[in-house]
Design an enzyme around this catalytic site. Structure first.
Site, mmCIF file in Angstrom:
data_model
loop_
_atom_site.group_PDB
_atom_site.id
_atom_site.type_symbol
_atom_site.label_atom_id
_atom_site.label_comp_id
_atom_site.label_asym_id
_atom_site.label_seq_id
_atom_site.Cartn_x
_atom_site.Cartn_y
_atom_site.Cartn_z
ATOM 1 N N LYS A 14 9.451 12.224 2.680
ATOM 2 C CA LYS A 14 10.688 11.777 2.027
ATOM 3 C C LYS A 14 10.677 12.031 0.530
ATOM 4 O O LYS A 14 11.659 12.512 -0.022
ATOM 5 C CB LYS A 14 10.911 10.266 2.242
ATOM 6 C CG LYS A 14 11.057 9.840 3.678
ATOM 7 C CD LYS A 14 11.391 8.360 3.778
ATOM 8 C CE LYS A 14 10.342 7.426 3.194
ATOM 9 N NZ LYS A 14 9.078 7.347 3.947
ATOM 10 N N ARG A 89 14.376 -1.003 3.940
ATOM 11 C CA ARG A 89 13.319 -0.948 4.945
ATOM 12 C C ARG A 89 13.384 -2.126 5.899
ATOM 13 O O ARG A 89 12.612 -2.173 6.854
ATOM 14 C CB ARG A 89 11.961 -1.019 4.232
ATOM 15 C CG ARG A 89 11.269 0.306 4.057
ATOM 16 C CD ARG A 89 9.988 0.011 3.271
ATOM 17 N NE ARG A 89 8.967 0.970 3.500
ATOM 18 C CZ ARG A 89 8.676 1.977 2.653
ATOM 19 N NH1 ARG A 89 9.384 2.148 1.572
ATOM 20 N NH2 ARG A 89 7.695 2.792 2.916
ATOM 21 N N ARG A 128 -3.343 13.576 1.958
ATOM 22 C CA ARG A 128 -2.815 13.135 0.663
ATOM 23 C C ARG A 128 -3.805 12.185 -0.010
ATOM 24 O O ARG A 128 -3.956 12.199 -1.233
ATOM 25 C CB ARG A 128 -1.465 12.424 0.874
ATOM 26 C CG ARG A 128 -0.816 11.992 -0.431
ATOM 27 C CD ARG A 128 0.592 11.484 -0.217
ATOM 28 N NE ARG A 128 0.616 10.136 0.318
ATOM 29 C CZ ARG A 128 1.719 9.512 0.722
ATOM 30 N NH1 ARG A 128 2.883 10.142 0.698
ATOM 31 N NH2 ARG A 128 1.672 8.289 1.184
ATOM 32 N N ARG A 134 -4.386 7.574 -3.274
ATOM 33 C CA ARG A 134 -3.566 6.364 -3.182
ATOM 34 C C ARG A 134 -4.306 5.276 -2.427
ATOM 35 O O ARG A 134 -4.895 5.527 -1.367
ATOM 36 C CB ARG A 134 -2.254 6.697 -2.460
ATOM 37 C CG ARG A 134 -1.064 6.697 -3.390
ATOM 38 C CD ARG A 134 0.182 7.123 -2.682
ATOM 39 N NE ARG A 134 0.633 6.137 -1.684
ATOM 40 C CZ ARG A 134 1.844 6.154 -1.146
ATOM 41 N NH1 ARG A 134 2.707 7.089 -1.500
ATOM 42 N NH2 ARG A 134 2.184 5.262 -0.255
ATOM 43 N N ARG A 145 0.650 0.618 8.196
ATOM 44 C CA ARG A 145 1.970 0.965 7.635
ATOM 45 C C ARG A 145 2.874 1.557 8.702
ATOM 46 O O ARG A 145 4.071 1.279 8.739
ATOM 47 C CB ARG A 145 1.804 1.953 6.480
ATOM 48 C CG ARG A 145 1.370 1.267 5.183
ATOM 49 C CD ARG A 145 0.708 2.224 4.233
ATOM 50 N NE ARG A 145 1.556 3.317 3.829
ATOM 51 C CZ ARG A 145 1.102 4.512 3.422
ATOM 52 N NH1 ARG A 145 -0.192 4.740 3.369
ATOM 53 N NH2 ARG A 145 1.932 5.449 3.081
HETATM 54 P P1 ADP Z 1 5.320 5.467 2.296
HETATM 55 O O1 ADP Z 1 6.712 5.705 2.775
HETATM 56 O O2 ADP Z 1 4.463 6.706 2.355
HETATM 57 O O3 ADP Z 1 4.661 4.273 2.946
HETATM 58 P P2 ADP Z 1 6.312 4.413 -0.235
HETATM 59 O O4 ADP Z 1 5.929 4.923 -1.555
HETATM 60 O O5 ADP Z 1 7.723 4.548 0.180
HETATM 61 O O6 ADP Z 1 5.327 5.137 0.765
HETATM 62 O O7 ADP Z 1 5.922 2.860 -0.134
HETATM 63 C C1 ADP Z 1 4.627 2.402 -0.447
HETATM 64 C C2 ADP Z 1 4.545 0.882 -0.278
HETATM 65 O O8 ADP Z 1 5.440 0.245 -1.215
HETATM 66 C C3 ADP Z 1 4.952 0.322 1.070
HETATM 67 O O9 ADP Z 1 3.896 0.383 2.013
HETATM 68 C C4 ADP Z 1 5.324 -1.136 0.689
HETATM 69 O O10 ADP Z 1 4.179 -1.913 0.468
HETATM 70 C C5 ADP Z 1 6.007 -0.946 -0.652
HETATM 71 N N1 ADP Z 1 7.472 -0.747 -0.504
HETATM 72 C C6 ADP Z 1 8.161 0.377 -0.834
HETATM 73 N N2 ADP Z 1 9.471 0.241 -0.571
HETATM 74 C C7 ADP Z 1 9.615 -1.012 -0.043
HETATM 75 C C8 ADP Z 1 10.725 -1.751 0.455
HETATM 76 N N3 ADP Z 1 11.950 -1.226 0.479
HETATM 77 N N4 ADP Z 1 10.501 -3.004 0.917
HETATM 78 C C9 ADP Z 1 9.278 -3.533 0.889
HETATM 79 N N5 ADP Z 1 8.185 -2.899 0.468
HETATM 80 C C10 ADP Z 1 8.340 -1.649 -0.007
#
Ligand code: ADP
Length: 191
Positions: A14, A89, A128, A134, A145
């Site tokens: 994404k 989410r 990654r 990360r 996740r």
């Molecule tokens: P990925 O999609 O690869 O898991 P992101 O960078 O989108 O990575 O998100 C990393 C982390 O940030 C998530 O696992 C969560 O802990 C937090 N996070 C991101 N967006 C949200 C959201 N909309 N609601 C709650 N937690 C979020």
């Protein structure tokens, strides 16, 4: 066609695609994950609050995430459009976003879902991890996740489908190939 969401499992690509689409449309890509990581890196109050949560692979509480997105969408550069990456989410976030847009007198134009195969996604994320380091890219946390995504986030696609906003795009293959598929979908929306 400028109020967009990019949707998909962790590791679906994404972020990469969001940056490209946003640049081509002249709108900001807003990634909640990036906002959290920026705050963690800079040790802000928010960063300290969410650091452990991100490292565990759980979701940040809705109130915290919603407040951040609300502020971000109020910024001048997002008034004419945006591409949200990683938000909403949860069901509560969907409702909150609807409310934010209703207040603005606007609404979403499309939700682009990148579909991927779970095994492929785990491999991508492990790779990654080697490059970016990360904290949430260890195998256990990745699996957690993905489980949280399946339970809380994947079902939201049906909701946007009912609204006629969902466009599924195959996220497997080269980055350029996926970008081309997304571009083709966006072109049909704009015509
Ligand atoms: P990925 O999609 O690869 O898991 P992101 O960078 O989108 O990575 O998100 C990393 C982390 O940030 C998530 O696992 C969560 O802990 C937090 N996070 C991101 N967006 C949200 C959201 N909309 N609601 C709650 N937690 C979020």
């Amino acid at each position: 066609m400028t109020r967009l969401i990019i949707f998909g499992a962790p590791g679906a690509g994404k972020g990469t695609q969001a940056t490209r689409i946003a640049a081509s449309l002249g709108i900001p890509a807003i990634s909640t994950g990036d906002i959290f990581r920026y705050n963690i890196k800079n040790e802000t109050a928010l960063g300290l609050q969410v650091k452990e949560i991100l490292a565990s692979g759980a979701y940040v509480p809705d109130e915290v995430t919603n407040a951040i997105v609300r502020d971000r969408l109020d910024q001048p550069d997002a008034v004419g459009g945006f591409l949200l990456d990683g938000y909403p989410r949860t069901q509560a976030q969907v409702t909150e976003l609807d409310d934010m847009l209703a207040v603005q007198g606007t609404s979403l134009d499309a939700v682009l879902e990148l579909t991927v195969d779970t095994d492929e996604v785990v491999q991508r994320l492990l790779k990654r991890a080697e490059i970016d380091g990360r904290a949430d890219d260890t195998e256990d946390v990745i699996r957690h996740r993905l489980r949280v995504y399946d339970e809380e986030t994947a079902p939201l696609a049906a909701l946007y489908r009912e609204r006629g906003l969902l466009h599924q795009v195959d996220g497997m293959g080269e980055m350029d190939t996926v970008a081309e598929r997304l571009r083709a979908v966006l072109a049909t929306l704009q015509s």
